[in-house]
Write a protein that holds these residues in place. Structure first.
Motif, PDB file in Angstrom:
ATOM      1  N   GLU A 171      -7.696   9.263   5.872  1.00 27.72           N
ATOM      2  CA  GLU A 171      -8.686   8.210   5.658  1.00 27.72           C
ATOM      3  C   GLU A 171     -10.071   8.800   5.418  1.00 27.72           C
ATOM      4  N   ASN A 172     -10.455   9.796   6.215  1.00 26.22           N
ATOM      5  CA  ASN A 172     -11.807  10.341   6.164  1.00 26.22           C
ATOM      6  C   ASN A 172     -11.852  11.822   5.793  1.00 26.22           C
ATOM      7  N   SER A 173     -10.682  12.433   5.582  1.00 27.96           N
ATOM      8  CA  SER A 173     -10.584  13.869   5.267  1.00 27.96           C
ATOM      9  C   SER A 173     -11.203  14.731   6.358  1.00 27.96           C
TER      10      SER A 173
ATOM     11  N   LYS B 201      -4.226   4.940   6.889  1.00 26.91           N
ATOM     12  CA  LYS B 201      -4.502   4.117   8.059  1.00 26.91           C
ATOM     13  C   LYS B 201      -3.850   4.698   9.315  1.00 26.91           C
ATOM     14  N   ILE B 202      -2.621   5.222   9.189  1.00 22.79           N
ATOM     15  CA  ILE B 202      -1.998   5.882  10.334  1.00 22.79           C
ATOM     16  C   ILE B 202      -2.791   7.126  10.703  1.00 22.79           C
ATOM     17  N   SER B 203      -3.229   7.853   9.697  1.00 25.29           N
ATOM     18  CA  SER B 203      -3.964   9.089   9.944  1.00 25.29           C
ATOM     19  C   SER B 203      -5.225   8.828  10.744  1.00 25.29           C
ATOM     20  N   MET B 204      -5.890   7.699  10.480  1.00 28.90           N
ATOM     21  CA  MET B 204      -7.137   7.399  11.176  1.00 28.90           C
ATOM     22  C   MET B 204      -6.881   6.753  12.534  1.00 28.90           C
ATOM     23  N   ARG B 205      -5.935   5.774  12.600  1.00 30.18           N
ATOM     24  CA  ARG B 205      -5.780   4.968  13.810  1.00 30.18           C
ATOM     25  C   ARG B 205      -4.783   5.559  14.810  1.00 30.18           C
ATOM     26  N   ASN B 206      -3.651   6.020  14.302  1.00 31.22           N
ATOM     27  CA  ASN B 206      -2.602   6.534  15.186  1.00 31.22           C
ATOM     28  C   ASN B 206      -2.042   7.823  14.594  1.00 31.22           C
TER      29      ASN B 206
ATOM     30  N   LEU C 274      -2.356  -1.483   8.355  1.00 31.87           N
ATOM     31  CA  LEU C 274      -3.638  -1.998   8.802  1.00 31.87           C
ATOM     32  C   LEU C 274      -3.485  -3.292   9.590  1.00 31.87           C
ATOM     33  N   VAL C 275      -2.658  -4.206   9.108  1.00 35.01           N
ATOM     34  CA  VAL C 275      -2.550  -5.526   9.717  1.00 35.01           C
ATOM     35  C   VAL C 275      -1.380  -5.616  10.693  1.00 35.01           C
ATOM     36  N   GLU C 276      -0.236  -5.067  10.316  1.00 31.76           N
ATOM     37  CA  GLU C 276       0.948  -5.158  11.159  1.00 31.76           C
ATOM     38  C   GLU C 276       0.968  -4.085  12.248  1.00 31.76           C
TER      39      GLU C 276
ATOM     40  N   HIS D 112      -2.651   4.083  -4.136  1.00 32.60           N
ATOM     41  CA  HIS D 112      -4.046   3.672  -4.337  1.00 32.60           C
ATOM     42  C   HIS D 112      -4.269   2.175  -4.138  1.00 32.60           C
ATOM     43  N   ASP D 113      -3.626   1.300  -4.913  1.00 32.00           N
ATOM     44  CA  ASP D 113      -3.879  -0.138  -4.810  1.00 32.00           C
ATOM     45  C   ASP D 113      -3.078  -0.697  -3.636  1.00 32.00           C
ATOM     46  N   PRO D 114      -3.753  -1.202  -2.564  1.00 31.80           N
ATOM     47  CA  PRO D 114      -3.003  -1.690  -1.398  1.00 31.80           C
ATOM     48  C   PRO D 114      -2.163  -2.908  -1.766  1.00 31.80           C
ATOM     49  N   TRP D 115      -0.862  -2.798  -1.587  1.00 25.09           N
ATOM     50  CA  TRP D 115       0.034  -3.910  -1.933  1.00 25.09           C
ATOM     51  C   TRP D 115       1.300  -3.767  -1.101  1.00 25.09           C
ATOM     52  N   ASP D 116       1.649  -4.810  -0.368  1.00 25.02           N
ATOM     53  CA  ASP D 116       2.760  -4.716   0.562  1.00 25.02           C
ATOM     54  C   ASP D 116       4.093  -4.496  -0.135  1.00 25.02           C
ATOM     55  N   GLU D 117       4.244  -5.070  -1.312  1.00 23.94           N
ATOM     56  CA  GLU D 117       5.506  -4.960  -2.032  1.00 23.94           C
ATOM     57  C   GLU D 117       5.498  -3.730  -2.935  1.00 23.94           C
ATOM     58  N   VAL D 118       6.680  -3.216  -3.234  1.00 22.30           N
ATOM     59  CA  VAL D 118       6.803  -2.151  -4.229  1.00 22.30           C
ATOM     60  C   VAL D 118       6.744  -2.799  -5.606  1.00 22.30           C
TER      61      VAL D 118
END
Length: 879
Positions: free
Chosen positions: A302-304, A266-271, A490-492, A459-465
């Motif tokens: 995100e998109n390579s 997400k950073i790679s694509m947005r910022n 993505l959200v924060e 791979h699996d998006p999850w805020d917690e470890v």
């Protein structure tokens, strides 16, 4: 000029008044919001409240008092729920249009969407809404302010036996709580039973207490409270989730750290330029944080795109020459993009070997805190050929602890990711054969070797470890870890999270921190974790002897060995642990030669030991100066009594963990000795009937009879019994659909026991025909041929014969009038003297047309209750 200044002044005053009006309205709205807050709790994406513990079973009644503004559009949000994107869950929501909704995923993974479209809770006033799962009536019932307003058929219970995730109030457990409640919540109450209509009405009118509730949360005095007590007394308190902390809980002493960089897509694509925060922070903290190695979890981009790889490689290569690191490919990274970026000397030069000459599958070694590690990188969904290659590398490094990184391995519920979880690898592999998911990787590789220490993935998006522990085939504990902060980015907003793992000197403790290199804060979906680990062995092992004396019905099982034959099983003194009667034969003999437990290719695994003959028992040869972990289990037919006795030597403790497990642990001193008691035979219980299913008309029933040990609960025997099906008991047939002249009917008979039915066809009845004579046409009326009609339906063979031509003047020049463009009572055509034209307000009749004028003639009809048409007609006739 004066006019312009005057106009400017007026405009300025108008502007000031408009601003004042807006501010006043805003202030009014603010005061209104504050007033609403007094009677309830407002939520946002970061203010949901987590319930202290999961429900053990689904409630049958869910109630809440909520307020949603009258003009609100869209989804009102979650009142109470634990939806994560998949897995078993139950959500109580306000859906589009203010409709209450229940969404749940049952034990079979099937989703159920129950939207009560006849109910609208919007209006800005508090509304008591209750949803009851009434399995007895087979309906889901929805009440508004104590009145039943809607129902949905099909209720049989929510079919959820247990919840893996605790519920959230004011939102659910999907990443960043995107469906938080958009109004205010005054209270939430759950009941295990289906409440009656009278009880719901009483609840809406005002409760006197919550003694019969499963959970009761009152948010009326919400304010800024961070905790709400469960008024039912069942311990389901709700506590606010705090996401960002300025300071982490203090770290205990640690020897070194490993840095995990989760999915940066997400950073790679947005910022993309924010990627620099991550690698600058790592470079700046290698020494202060004792960073021994850096591991990326995949989905680098995100998109390579080439532009993404250019930014990422520029930042990642800052680590060259400063600290060892590894990169793996995720499903968002193409093979071409990954290989092009990392097939460079700066990265390939750090690798000790690869599977196919590309960086997709590789390995390295590093030393941290005196412990040697082998690090294996596996491509996203690595093929069988790649797994076999990795197995060979692991076998060649038995003295190393193994850490494996692969993009797709662990799911956020702590299980290995399989085909039922979102986006499992299922493509044709890049090397040889189909890709492997998490389950398959565990079965084929991770469970096979005693020195596999940890598996890390994204791979699996999850805020917690997420941390899970798995026991391998050799008894060793493999720690699996999921670190993927892409949902936070993505959200924060881009946060540049790094997951830091801090290891104690003995390797028995690992502390975890999620740190934002951009915000310079700690992200805590839950409190920072401290994880117990198996500990680090010492290589090569230096041994000492421990004399062990124990009874004949105990077997030796190390943490990395299979169950072995019991010591001294024949009852004779000086018989070694294995039953062959030879001295120095080890536990779990494989070849008849003395060797260490569970030997792999001639190299002793961590904490191995040998057993030799000793007077009255045996001697353990264990690593000197290092912790040991030796497990004793009873032989078949025996269990370890609660009053088990032992005399432990200095530095060693013996713990009875259960009826079938003793653990010898500690760091023994030189010439240590240990004297243990013995196991006892099982005591059978009475026969217990279990897993009983009733037979019905078509299906057999069954039950099992089991016998357990009355001391330890071990199952001693089990027998299966089947009960034949009853068969249907049908009544007589009854007509359900009457036949018609041309259509078939149906009749059914029902089983008195289960309600199933059989049906059969009733043939069509056929027409009942009546014959009619033909009518000759005249100049004034059409005729018809002889025809038939059906007495039952509208079937007819009627065929009209046209009227005969009238004899008289040639009317070919008769004027025509286009009546479709003329308003009623305004038609004034020119007609021959021998024709009379009549006008009516009604629509022209379709079956009569004057042959001379082309004007439609209308039958004399009167509208009900209006005689003007009749009078007009008489007047026309008079004329």
């Amino acid at each position: 000029m004066k006019f312009i200044r005057k106009q400017t002044l007026i405009s300025t005053l108008i502007t000031i008044l408009m601003i004042f009006s807006v501010c006043a309205a805003s202030l009014f709205d603010s005061l209104k919001t504050d007033a609403e807050d007094v009677s309830g709790k407002r939520f946002d994406s970061s203010s949901a409240f987590i319930v202290a513990k999961p429900f053990e079973k689904a409630p049958a009644t869910l109630e809440a008092t909520v307020s949603v503004s009258a003009g609100f559009q869209g989804r009102g949000g979650v009142i109470l729920g634990n939806y994560t994107g998949s897995s078993r869950c139950l959500n109580f929501e306000i859906y589009n249009g203010g409709n209450p909704r229940i969404f749940y995923i049952d034990d079979e993974g099937v989703g159920h969407n129950l939207v009560f479209t006849k109910v609208d809770v919007r209006g800005g006033e508090p509304v008591h809404v209750a949803i009851v799962c009434d399995a007895e009536s087979g309906k889901y019932l929805c009440y508004k302010n104590g009145v039943l307003e809607d129902s949905i058929d099909g209720a049989a219970g929510f079919s959820i036996l247990a919840f893996g995730n605790a519920l959230m109030a004011g939102g659910d457990r999907r990443a960043n709580n995107t469906e938080f409640f958009k109004g205010t919540i005054q209270d939430i109450v759950c009941y295990e039973s289906a409440r009656s209509a009278e009880e719901i009405a009483a609840d809406a009118a005002g409760r006197s207490g919550f003694g019969d509730a499963m959970m009761a949360l009152d948010f009326r005095d919400g304010g800024d409270k961070l905790r709400f007590e469960d008024l039912s007394g069942n311990g389901f308190d709700a506590e606010a989730v705090v996401k960002w902390l300025d300071h982490s809980p203090p770290l205990l002493d640690y020897e070194f750290s490993i840095c995990l960089v989760g999915d940066t897509q997400k950073i790679s694509m947005r910022n993309p330029r924010h990627v620099s925060y991550i690698y600058d922070w790592i470079c700046d903290n290698i020494e202060s944080k004792k960073i021994a190695f850096v591991m990326h979890m995949g989905d680098i981009t995100e998109n390579s795109w080439d532009s993404e790889w250019a930014v990422q490689s520029e930042e990642i290569f800052k680590l060259n020459g400063k600290v060892g690191y590894s990169m793996i490919r995720g499903n968002h990274d193409t093979v071409e993009g990954f290989n092009k970026t990392f097939s460079v000397p700066g990265y390939m030069g750090m690798l000790l070997g690869t599977f196919d000459g590309t960086p997709l599958n590789s390995y390295q070694t590093f030393n941290a805190g005196g412990q040697d590690f082998l690090h294996v990188c596996l491509d996203y969904g690595a093929s069988d050929a790649a797994l076999n290659w990795a197995a060979g590398i692991i076998e060649a490094h038995p003295e190393h602890l193994v850490i494996i990184t692969t993009h797709c391995y662990l799911y956020h519920d702590g299980t290995t990711l399989d085909i039922n979880d979102p986006v499992p690898p299922n493509y044709k592999g890049t090397n040889d054969g189909w890709a492997n998911n998490g389950d398959q990787m565990w079965d084929k590789l991770m469970s096979k070797y005693p020195n596999i220490y940890m598996v890390c993935c994204g791979h699996d998006p999850w805020d917690e470890v997420v941390v899970a522990k798995q026991r391998g085939d050799n008894g060793n504990i493999v720690t699996a870890m999921l670190a993927n902060p892409q949902g936070i980015d993505l959200v924060e907003g881009s946060s540049g999270i790094v997951t830091m793992l801090y290891f104690s000197r003995d390797g028995k403790r690992m502390q975890i921190e999620n740190y934002s290199t951009i915000r310079q804060k700690y992200y805590v979906g839950s409190p920072q974790q401290t994880v117990e680990m198996p500990g680090f062995p010492s290589y090569p092992p230096k041994h000492l002897n421990v004399d062990v004396k124990l009874g004949e019905h105990l077997k030796v099982l190390s943490g990395q060995a299979d169950a072995a034959a019991p010591a001294n099983e024949h009852g004779d003194a000086a018989v070694p642990a294995n039953e062959h009667g030879d001295a120095a034969v080890p536990v779990n003999e494989q070849s008849g030669e003395a060797s260490s437990v569970n030997e792999q290719n001639g190299a002793a695994p961590a904490n191995t030991f040998e057993i030799t003959e000793s007077s009255g028992g045996f001697t353990l040869k264990v690593p000197f100066g290092e912790p040991v972990n030796i497990v004793l289990v009873p032989e078949e037919g025996y269990c370890i009594p609660e009053n088990f006795t032992c005399e432990a030597c200095e530095g060693v403790t013996v713990t009875r963990e259960s009826f079938d497990r003793l653990v010898i642990s500690g760091t023994p001193v030189w010439h240590a000795s240990l004297k243990l008691g013995d196991a006892e035979a099982h005591v059978p219980s009475d026969v217990i009937r279990e897993n009983e299913t009733l037979q019905d008309c078509l299906n057999n029933g069954s039950y099992e009879e089991a016998v357990y040990c009355s001391k330890c609960g071990t199952e001693l025997s089990r027998e299966f019994f089947e009960i034949p099906a009853n068969g249907h008991v049908f009544g007589g047939y009854a007509v359900t659909t009457q036949p018609t002249c041309t259509g078939e009917g149906e009749e059914r008979r029902y089983c008195h026991v289960c309600g199933e039915y059989e049906s059969r066809v009733i043939p069509a009845a056929g027409h009942k025909l009546q014959t009619h004579q033909g009518i000759d046409p005249t100049e004034d009326e059409p005729g018809c041929e002889p025809y038939e009609t059906c007495e039952t339906c509208d079937y007819t063979t009627y065929k009209e014969l046209p009227r005969l031509a009238k004899s008289g003047p040639d009317d070919t020049d008769a004027p025509t009038v286009n009546v479709s463009t003329v308003e009623p009572h305004q038609i004034t055509p020119t007609v021959p003297d021998n024709h009379v034209v009549r006008f009516v307000d009604a629509v022209f009749a379709a079956d009569k047309l004057c042959p001379s004028t082309g004007i439609r003639e209308v039958a004399d009809e009167e509208e009900p209750g209006d005689d003007t048409a009749g009078r007009d007609d008489k007047e026309n006739k008079a004329k």
